[in-house]
Each structure stands twice: as C-alpha cells, then as structure tokens.
Design an enzyme around this catalytic site. Structure first.
Site, PDB file in Angstrom:
ATOM      1  N   GLU A   1      61.683   0.728 -28.053  1.00  0.00           N
ATOM      2  CA  GLU A   1      61.650   2.150 -28.432  1.00  0.00           C
ATOM      3  C   GLU A   1      62.673   2.852 -27.559  1.00  0.00           C
ATOM      4  OE1 GLU A   1      60.083   3.340 -30.872  1.00  0.00           O
ATOM      5  OE2 GLU A   1      58.352   2.078 -31.259  1.00  0.00           O
TER       6      GLU A   1
ATOM      7  N   CYS B   1      61.743  11.823 -26.435  1.00  0.00           N
ATOM      8  CA  CYS B   1      62.648  10.987 -27.244  1.00  0.00           C
ATOM      9  C   CYS B   1      62.817  11.593 -28.629  1.00  0.00           C
ATOM     10  CB  CYS B   1      62.135   9.561 -27.311  1.00  0.00           C
ATOM     11  SG  CYS B   1      60.435   9.433 -27.865  1.00  0.00           S
TER      12      CYS B   1
ATOM     13  N   THR C   1      69.568   0.483 -21.481  1.00  0.00           N
ATOM     14  CA  THR C   1      68.680  -0.508 -20.852  1.00  0.00           C
ATOM     15  C   THR C   1      68.043  -1.408 -21.916  1.00  0.00           C
ATOM     16  OG1 THR C   1      68.187   1.187 -19.200  1.00  0.00           O
ATOM     17  CG2 THR C   1      66.852  -0.795 -19.128  1.00  0.00           C
ATOM     18  N   GLY C   2      67.724  -0.844 -23.074  1.00  0.00           N
ATOM     19  CA  GLY C   2      67.137  -1.643 -24.164  1.00  0.00           C
ATOM     20  C   GLY C   2      68.021  -2.820 -24.541  1.00  0.00           C
TER      21      GLY C   2
ATOM     22  N   ASN D   1      59.330   9.933 -19.000  1.00  0.00           N
ATOM     23  CA  ASN D   1      59.062  11.220 -19.654  1.00  0.00           C
ATOM     24  C   ASN D   1      57.599  11.401 -20.078  1.00  0.00           C
ATOM     25  OD1 ASN D   1      59.445   9.337 -21.678  1.00  0.00           O
ATOM     26  ND2 ASN D   1      60.508  10.748 -23.044  1.00  0.00           N
TER      27      ASN D   1
ATOM     28  N   GLU E   1      55.826   0.998 -33.176  1.00  0.00           N
ATOM     29  CA  GLU E   1      54.563   1.063 -32.438  1.00  0.00           C
ATOM     30  C   GLU E   1      53.537   1.836 -33.262  1.00  0.00           C
ATOM     31  OE1 GLU E   1      55.687   2.546 -28.458  1.00  0.00           O
ATOM     32  OE2 GLU E   1      55.320   0.520 -27.744  1.00  0.00           O
TER      33      GLU E   1
ATOM     34  N   GLY F   1      62.576   3.134 -23.345  1.00  0.00           N
ATOM     35  CA  GLY F   1      63.541   3.661 -22.382  1.00  0.00           C
ATOM     36  C   GLY F   1      64.852   3.942 -23.091  1.00  0.00           C
ATOM     37  N   SER F   2      65.923   3.933 -22.332  1.00  0.00           N
ATOM     38  CA  SER F   2      67.215   4.291 -22.910  1.00  0.00           C
ATOM     39  C   SER F   2      67.790   3.137 -23.731  1.00  0.00           C
ATOM     40  CB  SER F   2      68.180   4.659 -21.787  1.00  0.00           C
ATOM     41  OG  SER F   2      68.378   3.531 -20.972  1.00  0.00           O
ATOM     42  N   THR F   3      68.702   3.469 -24.615  1.00  0.00           N
ATOM     43  CA  THR F   3      69.360   2.456 -25.447  1.00  0.00           C
ATOM     44  C   THR F   3      70.174   1.498 -24.579  1.00  0.00           C
ATOM     45  OG1 THR F   3      69.360   3.879 -27.383  1.00  0.00           O
ATOM     46  CG2 THR F   3      71.041   2.164 -27.327  1.00  0.00           C
TER      47      THR F   3
HETATM   48  P1  NAD Z   1      65.570   3.834 -18.596  1.00  0.00           P
HETATM   49  O1  NAD Z   1      66.081   2.921 -19.636  1.00  0.00           O
HETATM   50  O2  NAD Z   1      66.451   4.219 -17.481  1.00  0.00           O
HETATM   51  O3  NAD Z   1      64.260   3.226 -17.900  1.00  0.00           O
HETATM   52  C1  NAD Z   1      63.136   2.843 -18.646  1.00  0.00           C
HETATM   53  C2  NAD Z   1      62.400   1.767 -17.887  1.00  0.00           C
HETATM   54  O4  NAD Z   1      63.199   0.590 -17.827  1.00  0.00           O
HETATM   55  C3  NAD Z   1      62.062   2.089 -16.444  1.00  0.00           C
HETATM   56  O5  NAD Z   1      60.759   1.640 -16.166  1.00  0.00           O
HETATM   57  C4  NAD Z   1      63.095   1.300 -15.672  1.00  0.00           C
HETATM   58  O6  NAD Z   1      62.691   0.988 -14.353  1.00  0.00           O
HETATM   59  C5  NAD Z   1      63.202   0.062 -16.517  1.00  0.00           C
HETATM   60  N1  NAD Z   1      64.424  -0.733 -16.336  1.00  0.00           N
HETATM   61  C6  NAD Z   1      65.580  -0.387 -15.696  1.00  0.00           C
HETATM   62  N2  NAD Z   1      66.463  -1.399 -15.771  1.00  0.00           N
HETATM   63  C7  NAD Z   1      65.858  -2.396 -16.471  1.00  0.00           C
HETATM   64  C8  NAD Z   1      66.282  -3.691 -16.903  1.00  0.00           C
HETATM   65  N3  NAD Z   1      67.493  -4.163 -16.655  1.00  0.00           N
HETATM   66  N4  NAD Z   1      65.405  -4.417 -17.620  1.00  0.00           N
HETATM   67  C9  NAD Z   1      64.172  -3.943 -17.932  1.00  0.00           C
HETATM   68  N5  NAD Z   1      63.734  -2.746 -17.549  1.00  0.00           N
HETATM   69  C10 NAD Z   1      64.562  -1.979 -16.837  1.00  0.00           C
HETATM   70  O7  NAD Z   1      65.009   5.087 -19.397  1.00  0.00           O
HETATM   71  P2  NAD Z   1      64.443   6.441 -18.807  1.00  0.00           P
HETATM   72  O8  NAD Z   1      65.626   7.213 -18.309  1.00  0.00           O
HETATM   73  O9  NAD Z   1      63.288   6.172 -17.921  1.00  0.00           O
HETATM   74  O10 NAD Z   1      63.857   7.142 -20.124  1.00  0.00           O
HETATM   75  C11 NAD Z   1      64.553   8.026 -20.917  1.00  0.00           C
HETATM   76  C12 NAD Z   1      65.012   7.332 -22.180  1.00  0.00           C
HETATM   77  O11 NAD Z   1      63.905   6.770 -22.861  1.00  0.00           O
HETATM   78  C13 NAD Z   1      65.628   8.303 -23.176  1.00  0.00           C
HETATM   79  O12 NAD Z   1      66.765   7.709 -23.751  1.00  0.00           O
HETATM   80  C14 NAD Z   1      64.541   8.483 -24.230  1.00  0.00           C
HETATM   81  O13 NAD Z   1      64.998   8.882 -25.505  1.00  0.00           O
HETATM   82  C15 NAD Z   1      63.939   7.124 -24.242  1.00  0.00           C
HETATM   83  N6  NAD Z   1      62.585   7.176 -24.799  1.00  0.00           N
HETATM   84  C16 NAD Z   1      62.362   6.606 -26.015  1.00  0.00           C
HETATM   85  C17 NAD Z   1      61.101   6.680 -26.580  1.00  0.00           C
HETATM   86  C18 NAD Z   1      60.811   6.065 -27.914  1.00  0.00           C
HETATM   87  O14 NAD Z   1      59.642   5.877 -28.230  1.00  0.00           O
HETATM   88  N7  NAD Z   1      61.806   5.719 -28.709  1.00  0.00           N
HETATM   89  C19 NAD Z   1      60.072   7.330 -25.903  1.00  0.00           C
HETATM   90  C20 NAD Z   1      60.344   7.897 -24.667  1.00  0.00           C
HETATM   91  C21 NAD Z   1      61.607   7.802 -24.120  1.00  0.00           C
END
Ligand code: NAD
Length: 450
Positions: free
Chosen positions: A242, A276, A224-225, A146, A449, A220-222
């Site tokens: 995050e 986010c 994947t986190g 994003n 952060e 990224g997403s919760t």
């Molecule tokens: P995602 O979790 O699908 O992907 C994020 C990243 O993780 C990508 O680079 C992806 O290739 C990588 N990834 C995929 N599988 C992985 C694994 N098993 N281990 C490690 N890395 C892996 O998220 P997205 O769809 O790209 O982003 C959208 C999400 O991110 C939303 O939920 C949004 O709220 C969140 N987000 C949070 C913040 C914040 O600061 N809290 C900021 C921006 C986006």
C-alpha cells in the site's frame, strides 16, 4: 519522560539492545523513550512467530476471531490514554487521534466477523472440488508514521484471523502507541502470535528478506515499496504493498461551490495533509475557478493550526523533521510556480508547523503538483475542457484515489470511471471502510487490504 517502553517478543515485554527517544512534533522535543531492536532481536521475533504458528493455526477460526474481539475491547478500554499518546507522537489533533483508536477497534471487530468457509466449486458424480483458505505462516507487517495504530492493526487482524503469526514493525518516529497496544496484546494473545519490534529505519530489509517470512504486508512510500518488492523476490514472498498517492479531485462546473470547497478542505487538510488518500491536486472548471479559490482561501485561512492537544486545533504539525523540510521546499515551489492565497509559510513555535496553504494558478509541471506533498498545501489548477482534465488527472505514475464533484451524479459517474485509481469517490474524498477493498492502481500498490 516516563519509563522506556518495551517491545513484545515471544509473549514477553523486552528491553532493546539500545533505546531511542521519540520526538513530539508539536515541540520538536523528545517526549518518550522506547526499546530498539538489534538484528538478533528481530531474528528472535521471527523465530517466536515461526514456533507459535502451527499451534495458532490449529485454534478454531471462531476462537481466533474471539481473540481479536478481546483485543478490540482492551484497546477501547485504554482509548483515552492511547489517543493522547498518539497526538504526542504523531501530531494529529485529538479528535482525529480518538477516531484512529476507535477505528482500530472497529476494524478489528469487522475482521473478526468475516467468514471464510470452505467453498465447494464442484460437487457431482465426477468430482468434488473444494477451495480452502490456509494460513501462509509468518507475516511481517510494516507500518508508516501517518496512521501508526490503525494501519498496523489492519494488517494484524486479517493475518491472525487466518492463522498466521506476525512480526510488526512501526515507523521509527511513531512506535509509542503501537508498543502500548503490544502491552495490551501480551495479556490476551498466546506467546509468539504477535511480536512487535522497533528499529531506526534499519531493520526493514532484514525482515522482508528473511527466509522464514512467508508474506510482507507493507504500507509506506512508493520508493520503499519498490525496495521491499526487490528483496522479497529472493524467496518469492507474498506481498501486499500500500504505497503513495497523488490523488486528483476534478470539480465540474455545476457544483455548489461552498459545499464542495468544504468537502475538499475536509479531505486535503486532515492529518495535516499526511493521508495517503487525501485530495492532493484540485482541478476546477474555468467558470467557477475564481469563486472556488476565494472560498477555499477563506476556509483554509480559518483552520486553526497548533499542538493537537489544544482545543479547536484542526491542523497539527508535520510528523517529523524530514517531512517538515520537504513541506518547506514545496512552499518555495508554490511561491515560484503559482500564487499563494492562504498560508504560505512555516507556522510559529518550535514544532514542525506549516500554515494551512492554498496555491492557485500553479503550473502543471510544478513539483507541488507532480509529487505527493504530504503536507497541508493544496494546489488548485484551472481547466476548460473536461476531456483534457481527465488526461491531466491521470498523468502520473500513482493511482491511489481520485474524485469527481458535480451536482449531477450521472455526469460525475461518467468521468469517475475514467480516473485511473484504486478508489474513485463522487462528491467526497477519502472515505474507507472494512467491507470495501482498498488498494492502489499503477505505482500506488500491489494487492488490496480490508
Ligand atoms: P516510508 O516508506 O519511509 O516508511 C514506511 C515504513 O517502511 C517504515 O516503518 C520504515 O521504517 C520502513 N522501511 C524503511 N526502509 C525500509 C526497507 N528498505 N524495507 C522495508 N521497510 C522499510 O514511508 P513513510 O514516510 O513512513 O509513510 C508515508 C508514505 O506512506 C506516503 O507515501 C503515503 O502515501 C504512504 N501511505 C500509503 C498508504 C496506503 O494505504 N496506500 C497508507 C498510508 C501511507
């Protein structure tokens, strides 16, 4: 399509073991081609970062800060090209892309100006005790799609400033502008200090479980986190996570409806709702509910959607096909569980467009309210009792941001303190800056952060 963009490993721009096309979400057609790493190349990037780290840590703090300032200046010098590329890969309107690139420079400089002197904790006849900040080693930074550039360089800057080296991995659907910054960084940073590898969503767990990696900074997403936390546990890596948000905005009954509606729209529809810390659920007091819904419907119907490079466009496409499909499913829930008063369907054209949408009289248990929609679709819910609405706002596993809107700051302040989230705003939503710690409560993250 131009030449295939290369990755940055050990100070060299390198081809991948394979190449990958990147889709422009406004046309749903490829617009660029990038190098893609094998597991061996990811290992080579980690090895380069490990080799470079002691030398980088030995560079005085102020000199490392100067490297960040040079990087910021070089990004600024290519800002126009970077912003246009960002529109094509991410979809956001050009003014938002220009702001993202400008903010990358602003944040790099803000980190460069931070000081972390040795602190004396005790100095008397008994003891002298000092607190030193030391680098951890190799940091892996993983970015979402994003805000590909801003989020990536918010990880790079503090890591490098402290003497860590880094392997950065952008999201597979948005690697292009990041690789362009890699070309810039190659001319400025010593070899191995910053490495950038691209994957097909398949190298994340390899990078985050690698024994030579000391810390993972993940956005990224919760879902994947949680996977990152699991694999990073094998070597107890330091983690910053995050993650997702489902921010509630609570509008008290004394607001200026027009002004508040504009503030809500500015947050909820920025980057087509793919922020986010966007306002994702709006709770409005019974007494002004109809008036607020009418005003929101009017403002949102006037938002021009389309290709972010077109003049006047306020809402671009969803970034990728998967997110587009999810958004269309949320529109179905909106129609079934509430009343659509603006938008409500996919947009015209080949791209991943959703017409900016407002939904009123929606049930609390609708997936559009319960889940993070990450789309330009705003549910508006009614409440009559403020105590009860705070409970509804907090009734989620997420806690990234939240807001309270009122013409009385004192009243808003009282309720703001009861929202369970990392940040709570009063009379606006989504503001962030380098001097303000940023992080999530509950399942929205671990650590902060900035
Ligand atoms: P995602 O979790 O699908 O992907 C994020 C990243 O993780 C990508 O680079 C992806 O290739 C990588 N990834 C995929 N599988 C992985 C694994 N098993 N281990 C490690 N890395 C892996 O998220 P997205 O769809 O790209 O982003 C959208 C999400 O991110 C939303 O939920 C949004 O709220 C969140 N987000 C949070 C913040 C914040 O600061 N809290 C900021 C921006 C986006």
């Amino acid at each position: 399509m131009g030449a295939t963009l290369k990755m940055l490993i050990d100070g060299a721009l390198v081809d991948g073991d394979s190449t990958m096309e990147v889709i422009n979400p406004a046309t749903a057609k490829p617009f660029a081609s990038v190098a893609c790493a094998s597991v061996a190349q990811a290992d080579a990037a980690i090895a380069a970062a490990k080799k470079a780290q002691p030398g980088w840590a030995a560079v005085p703090f102020e000199e490392r800060a100067e490297y960040l300032r040079k990087l910021a200046a070089a990004i600024d010098a290519r800002a126009d090209e970077l912003a246009r590329t960002l529109v094509q890969e991410q979809g956001k309107p050009l003014p938002e892309a220009q702001a993202e690139i400008a903010y990358a420079g602003i944040f790099l400089r803000a980190f460069a100006d931070m000081k972390l002197p040795v602190e004396t904790l005790q100095d008397d006849d008994d003891l002298k005790v000092e607190l030193h900040y030391r680098p951890l080693g190799v940091v892996v930074g993983i970015a979402p799609w994003n805000f590909p550039v801003l989020i990536a360089f918010n990880k790079v800057a503090p890591a490098l400033l402290l003497g860590n080296t880094m392997v950065l991995k952008p999201a597979p659907t948005t690697p292009v502008a990041t690789l362009m910054v890699g070309e810039i960084a190659k001319e400025i940073l010593p070899p191995g200090v910053l490495n950038i590898v691209v994957d097909r969503n398949d190298l994340g767990s390899h990078l985050t479980s690698h024994p030579d990696v000391a810390k993972v900074s993940f956005t990224g997403s919760t879902v994947t986190g949680k996977k990152v936390a699991e694999v990073a546990a094998s070597t107890l890596k330091r983690l910053t996570l995050e993650l997702g948000g489902n921010d509630a905005g609570v509008v008290l009954d004394d607001v200026d409806v027009k002004k508040t509606a504009q503030g809500v729209v500015d947050s909820a529809f920025a980057n087509a709702g793919q922020v986010c810390i966007a306002l994702k659920r709006l709770y409005v007091a019974d007494r002004i509910y109809d008036e607020m819904c009418d005003e929101l419907a009017k403002l949102v119907s006037d938002l021009q959607y389309g290709d972010g490079l077109e003049q006047g466009v306020r809402v671009g496409p969803l970034q990728n096909e998967m997110q587009f499909k999810k958004a269309k499913a949320y529109l179905e829930h909106a129609a079934a569980d509430g009343k659509i008063i603006a938008g409500g369907e996919a947009g015209d054209g080949e791209g991943y467009f959703i017409k900016p949408t407002v939904v009123r009289d929606i049930k609390d248990d609708s997936p559009l309210v319960q889940e993070e929609q990450f789309a330009p679709i705003l549910p508006v819910l009614r409440y009559s009792d403020v105590e009860e609405v705070i409970e509804r706002a907090n009734d989620t596993n997420l806690g990234l941001g939240g807001s309270v809107w009122s013409s009385s700051i004192d009243r808003a302040y009282e309720y703001a303190q009861r929202i369970d989230s990392g940040t709570v705003w009063i009379n606006h939503h989504t503001h962030f800056a380098p001097h303000i710690p940023f992080g999530g409560a509950k399942e929205s993250g671990v650590g902060v952060e900035f």
